[in-house]
Design a protein around this motif. Structure first.
Motif, PDB file in Angstrom:
ATOM      1  N   LEU A  15       0.820  -1.211   0.000  1.00  9.28           N
ATOM      2  CA  LEU A  15       0.000   0.000   0.000  1.00  9.28           C
ATOM      3  C   LEU A  15       0.854   1.262   0.000  1.00  9.28           C
ATOM      4  N   PHE A  16       2.111   1.110   0.369  1.00  7.53           N
ATOM      5  CA  PHE A  16       3.037   2.250   0.366  1.00  7.53           C
ATOM      6  C   PHE A  16       3.057   2.930  -1.000  1.00  7.53           C
ATOM      7  N   TYR A  17       2.909   2.136  -2.052  1.00  9.45           N
ATOM      8  CA  TYR A  17       2.973   2.674  -3.407  1.00  9.45           C
ATOM      9  C   TYR A  17       1.695   3.410  -3.823  1.00  9.45           C
ATOM     10  N   LEU A  18       0.644   3.276  -3.038  1.00  5.54           N
ATOM     11  CA  LEU A  18      -0.624   3.936  -3.359  1.00  5.54           C
ATOM     12  C   LEU A  18      -0.868   5.190  -2.509  1.00  5.54           C
ATOM     13  N   LYS A  19      -0.038   5.413  -1.515  1.00  3.57           N
ATOM     14  CA  LYS A  19      -0.290   6.477  -0.545  1.00  3.57           C
ATOM     15  C   LYS A  19      -0.226   7.879  -1.151  1.00  3.57           C
ATOM     16  N   ASP A  20       0.501   8.024  -2.245  1.00  6.69           N
ATOM     17  CA  ASP A  20       0.647   9.345  -2.854  1.00  6.69           C
ATOM     18  C   ASP A  20      -0.214   9.534  -4.094  1.00  6.69           C
ATOM     19  N   LEU A  21      -1.243   8.701  -4.229  1.00 10.24           N
ATOM     20  CA  LEU A  21      -2.179   8.851  -5.350  1.00 10.24           C
ATOM     21  C   LEU A  21      -3.356   9.697  -4.864  1.00 10.24           C
ATOM     22  N   PRO A  22      -3.402  10.971  -5.208  1.00  6.95           N
ATOM     23  CA  PRO A  22      -4.373  11.895  -4.616  1.00  6.95           C
ATOM     24  C   PRO A  22      -5.821  11.654  -4.991  1.00  6.95           C
ATOM     25  N   ARG A  23      -6.071  10.965  -6.110  1.00  4.59           N
ATOM     26  CA  ARG A  23      -7.446  10.799  -6.600  1.00  4.59           C
ATOM     27  C   ARG A  23      -8.039   9.420  -6.312  1.00  4.59           C
ATOM     28  N   LEU A  24      -7.270   8.540  -5.693  1.00  2.00           N
ATOM     29  CA  LEU A  24      -7.744   7.172  -5.476  1.00  2.00           C
ATOM     30  C   LEU A  24      -8.932   7.147  -4.523  1.00  2.00           C
ATOM     31  N   ARG A  25     -10.065   6.649  -4.999  1.00  3.30           N
ATOM     32  CA  ARG A  25     -11.294   6.622  -4.213  1.00  3.30           C
ATOM     33  C   ARG A  25     -11.876   5.217  -4.054  1.00  3.30           C
ATOM     34  N   VAL A  26     -11.551   4.321  -4.981  1.00  2.07           N
ATOM     35  CA  VAL A  26     -12.108   2.959  -4.953  1.00  2.07           C
ATOM     36  C   VAL A  26     -10.973   1.941  -5.058  1.00  2.07           C
ATOM     37  N   LEU A  27     -10.938   1.008  -4.116  1.00  2.00           N
ATOM     38  CA  LEU A  27      -9.932  -0.060  -4.132  1.00  2.00           C
ATOM     39  C   LEU A  27     -10.606  -1.379  -3.787  1.00  2.00           C
ATOM     40  N   TRP A  28     -10.359  -2.400  -4.614  1.00  4.43           N
ATOM     41  CA  TRP A  28     -10.860  -3.749  -4.327  1.00  4.43           C
ATOM     42  C   TRP A  28      -9.648  -4.660  -4.262  1.00  4.43           C
ATOM     43  N   LEU A  29      -9.281  -5.051  -3.046  1.00  3.03           N
ATOM     44  CA  LEU A  29      -8.053  -5.811  -2.781  1.00  3.03           C
ATOM     45  C   LEU A  29      -8.340  -7.162  -2.131  1.00  3.03           C
ATOM     46  N   ALA A  30      -9.604  -7.485  -1.951  1.00  2.00           N
ATOM     47  CA  ALA A  30      -9.981  -8.721  -1.254  1.00  2.00           C
ATOM     48  C   ALA A  30      -9.429  -9.959  -1.960  1.00  2.00           C
ATOM     49  N   GLU A  31      -9.307 -11.047  -1.182  1.00  2.00           N
ATOM     50  CA  GLU A  31      -8.880 -12.353  -1.689  1.00  2.00           C
ATOM     51  C   GLU A  31      -7.451 -12.318  -2.238  1.00  2.00           C
ATOM     52  N   ASN A  32      -6.609 -11.529  -1.562  1.00  2.80           N
ATOM     53  CA  ASN A  32      -5.170 -11.526  -1.803  1.00  2.80           C
ATOM     54  C   ASN A  32      -4.490 -12.042  -0.535  1.00  2.80           C
ATOM     55  N   PRO A  33      -3.293 -12.611  -0.642  1.00  2.79           N
ATOM     56  CA  PRO A  33      -2.578 -13.065   0.558  1.00  2.79           C
ATOM     57  C   PRO A  33      -2.395 -11.967   1.601  1.00  2.79           C
ATOM     58  N   CYS A  34      -2.282 -10.716   1.155  1.00  2.00           N
ATOM     59  CA  CYS A  34      -2.053  -9.611   2.084  1.00  2.00           C
ATOM     60  C   CYS A  34      -3.218  -9.358   3.030  1.00  2.00           C
ATOM     61  N   CYS A  35      -4.389  -9.883   2.712  1.00  2.00           N
ATOM     62  CA  CYS A  35      -5.563  -9.638   3.555  1.00  2.00           C
ATOM     63  C   CYS A  35      -5.426 -10.327   4.922  1.00  2.00           C
ATOM     64  N   GLY A  36      -4.692 -11.429   4.976  1.00  7.04           N
ATOM     65  CA  GLY A  36      -4.426 -12.102   6.240  1.00  7.04           C
ATOM     66  C   GLY A  36      -5.648 -12.716   6.893  1.00  7.04           C
ATOM     67  N   PRO A  37      -5.480 -13.242   8.100  1.00 12.37           N
ATOM     68  CA  PRO A  37      -6.561 -13.953   8.790  1.00 12.37           C
ATOM     69  C   PRO A  37      -7.511 -13.037   9.573  1.00 12.37           C
ATOM     70  N   ASP A  38      -7.160 -11.752   9.711  1.00 15.37           N
ATOM     71  CA  ASP A  38      -7.953 -10.829  10.513  1.00 15.37           C
ATOM     72  C   ASP A  38      -8.584  -9.764   9.624  1.00 15.37           C
ATOM     73  N   PRO A  39      -9.839  -9.948   9.207  1.00 13.37           N
ATOM     74  CA  PRO A  39     -10.497  -8.995   8.298  1.00 13.37           C
ATOM     75  C   PRO A  39     -10.565  -7.578   8.859  1.00 13.37           C
ATOM     76  N   HIS A  40     -10.762  -7.473  10.190  1.00 17.12           N
ATOM     77  CA  HIS A  40     -10.875  -6.144  10.796  1.00 17.12           C
ATOM     78  C   HIS A  40      -9.549  -5.390  10.721  1.00 17.12           C
ATOM     79  N   LEU A  41      -8.458  -6.069  11.084  1.00 23.11           N
ATOM     80  CA  LEU A  41      -7.149  -5.429  11.036  1.00 23.11           C
ATOM     81  C   LEU A  41      -6.787  -5.055   9.599  1.00 23.11           C
ATOM     82  N   TYR A  42      -7.129  -5.922   8.683  1.00 21.01           N
ATOM     83  CA  TYR A  42      -6.866  -5.644   7.267  1.00 21.01           C
ATOM     84  C   TYR A  42      -7.570  -4.365   6.826  1.00 21.01           C
ATOM     85  N   ARG A  43      -8.858  -4.262   7.127  1.00 21.95           N
ATOM     86  CA  ARG A  43      -9.619  -3.093   6.679  1.00 21.95           C
ATOM     87  C   ARG A  43      -9.126  -1.821   7.372  1.00 21.95           C
TER      88      ARG A  43
END
Length: 252
Positions: A80-108
């Motif tokens: 996500l470090f690479y997305l932090k400087d994108l000023p117009r980003l409003r919609v992201l769908w990242l579900a079902e990736n390894p990065c989501c991990g076992p804790d949905p709350h912490l991920y979100r």
């Protein structure tokens, strides 16, 4: 597979990379999207159901507002470090990736802490309450991930899961993800608005039907002559079978 200049220009119906605004690469077995660095005007891109393992190329897309990456191989939320400087980003769908991990709350919470400008995450609207909680409950990402430890992704394919359920759900998700790209396709897709007098179950059934039709029409654009001919033969056979069934019912 590498996303190439030829593929981009063909799918976006563009003549130059710097003029591409919307791009649909859903389910294309992609692992390398480095060419995105050459698309500064990109606003919406669908990369779901691929093998993408890094978001680094997206950091150059300063006009990006919608990014769909469901079912890829993003290994860590540090990407996500690479997305932090994108000023117009409003919609992201990242579900079902390894990065989501076992804790949905912490991920979100972690995603929202680092990307507080999001209005929708994983097809769910972001609330002011969530943004406030994310400041306390999410992890802050302050550095880029370790490139040496990153492993190439293996493209996600629908055949790797149960087809009877997953294929239908992926068709519905495909329709949702590509809704922002439908407009320039030059074809009017089935409306998803439901008449107010329809019973709830009937309205839901009609909405699902229209979502599937939308996904099919969009996928047809990716087929060559041989693929379209196969679709034509299959549809003709199915129609004949339906007509025979109707005739049998009329004679009974």
């Amino acid at each position: 597979m590498k996303l190439t200049r030829k593929m981009v220009l063909s799918r976006a119906k563009a003549s130059e990379l710097d003029s591409v605004r919307k791009l649909n690469c859903w389910g294309s077995r992609l692992t390398d999207i480095s060419i995105c660095r050459e698309m500064p005007s990109l606003e919406v891109i669908t990369l779901s159901v691929n093998g993408v393992s890094t978001l680094e190329p997206m950091r150059q897309c300063q006009q990006l507002s919608e990014l769909y990456l469901r079912k890829n191989c993003i290994p860590s939320l540090a990407e996500l470090f690479y997305l932090k400087d994108l000023p117009r980003l409003r919609v992201l769908w990242l579900a079902e990736n390894p990065c989501c991990g076992p804790d949905p709350h912490l991920y979100r919470m972690t995603v929202l802490r680092n990307l507080p400008g999001l209005q929708k995450l994983d097809n769910q609207a972001v609330t002011e309450e969530e943004l406030s909680r994310a400041l306390m409950e999410g992890d802050e990402i302050t550095a880029a991930p370790d490139i040496e430890s990153r492993q190439p992704g293996v493209p996600f394919t629908l055949s790797s899961v149960g087809p009877s359920v997953e294929t239908k759900q992926d068709s519905l998700d495909f329709s949702t993800e590509t809704s922002s790209i439908q407009e320039p396709l030059g074809k009017r897709l089935p409306s998803q608005d439901q008449p107010s007098f329809l019973p709830q179950e009937a309205a839901s059934s009609l909405r699902n039907r229209n979502n599937v039709l939308t996904a099919i029409l969009l996928l047809l654009r990716e087929l060559d002559a041989e693929g379209l001919e196969l679709i034509h033969q299959t549809v003709s056979s199915q129609l004949q079978a339906l007509h025979r069934g109707e005739l049998q019912e009329d004679t009974e």
